[in-house]
Design an enzyme around this catalytic site. Sequence first.
Site, PDB file in Angstrom:
ATOM      1  N   CYS A  77       0.850  -1.192   0.000  1.00 50.20           N
ATOM      2  CA  CYS A  77       0.000   0.000   0.000  1.00 50.20           C
ATOM      3  C   CYS A  77       0.889   1.246   0.000  1.00 50.20           C
ATOM      4  CB  CYS A  77      -0.980  -0.042   1.167  1.00 50.20           C
ATOM      5  SG  CYS A  77      -2.340   1.140   0.977  1.00 50.20           S
ATOM      6  N   HIS A 179      -3.733  -4.484  -0.774  1.00 52.36           N
ATOM      7  CA  HIS A 179      -3.420  -5.224   0.449  1.00 52.36           C
ATOM      8  C   HIS A 179      -3.470  -6.721   0.147  1.00 52.36           C
ATOM      9  CE1 HIS A 179      -3.594  -1.897   3.405  1.00 52.36           C
ATOM     10  NE2 HIS A 179      -4.406  -1.355   2.513  1.00 52.36           N
ATOM     11  N   GLU A 181      -2.778  -9.192   1.993  1.00 48.13           N
ATOM     12  CA  GLU A 181      -3.310  -9.959   3.128  1.00 48.13           C
ATOM     13  C   GLU A 181      -4.832  -9.940   3.163  1.00 48.13           C
ATOM     14  OE1 GLU A 181      -3.186  -5.758   4.692  1.00 48.13           O
ATOM     15  OE2 GLU A 181      -2.016  -6.968   3.278  1.00 48.13           O
TER      16      GLU A 181
END
Length: 199
Positions: A77, A179, A181
């Site tokens: 990010c 992102h 994750e």
Amino acid sequence: MTVAIVHLGAGNTASVQFALERLGADVVVTSDATQIAEAERLVLPGVGAAGYAMSRMAELGLTDIIKGFSRPLLGLCLGQQLLFAESEENGGATMLGFIPGRVTRMPVRDDLPVPHMGWSKLHNLKDDPILEGVTEGDYAYFVHSYVCPDTDATIACADYGASVPAMVRSGNRWGCQFHPERSAKAGARILKNFLELPA
């Protein structure tokens, strides 16, 4: 394998830590210069604004260590944006300078709110080991108001009114504007690939 997530004093790093641990990595969240310098891999997550992140990095004595890190490094990010030379955010900031160019606020269109928040498809994927097993049209989860310039370093794009550099690479340094994750199967594969890059 030791992965150090650089902790600059703000931001939620737990979700990144858990995602990497699920893939078998030994993860430490740290601002300790020695731990960062000796890690096998380094993750630079997004934290607040670019100027704040760079000033915290300097206060903690980490700027030169991160610039000199020679093993795989992944910016997430804001962490991707920090790989570039400068940002116009909050009046301007000098960043790590691995990739030439200036990070700018996303063009505003009446029908597209800023920040760009939500799922977007990845496209224009280049042949890169971190993208092994990721395919055109896979979705990734974005939250950002600033966008990196499209340079030779771009290895994947997304569309948000215009083409957005979604991933970049310069040598041993990679970046994800999204992102991973939070990006389901494609994000997990990218993190797995990062862990398998030759150190």
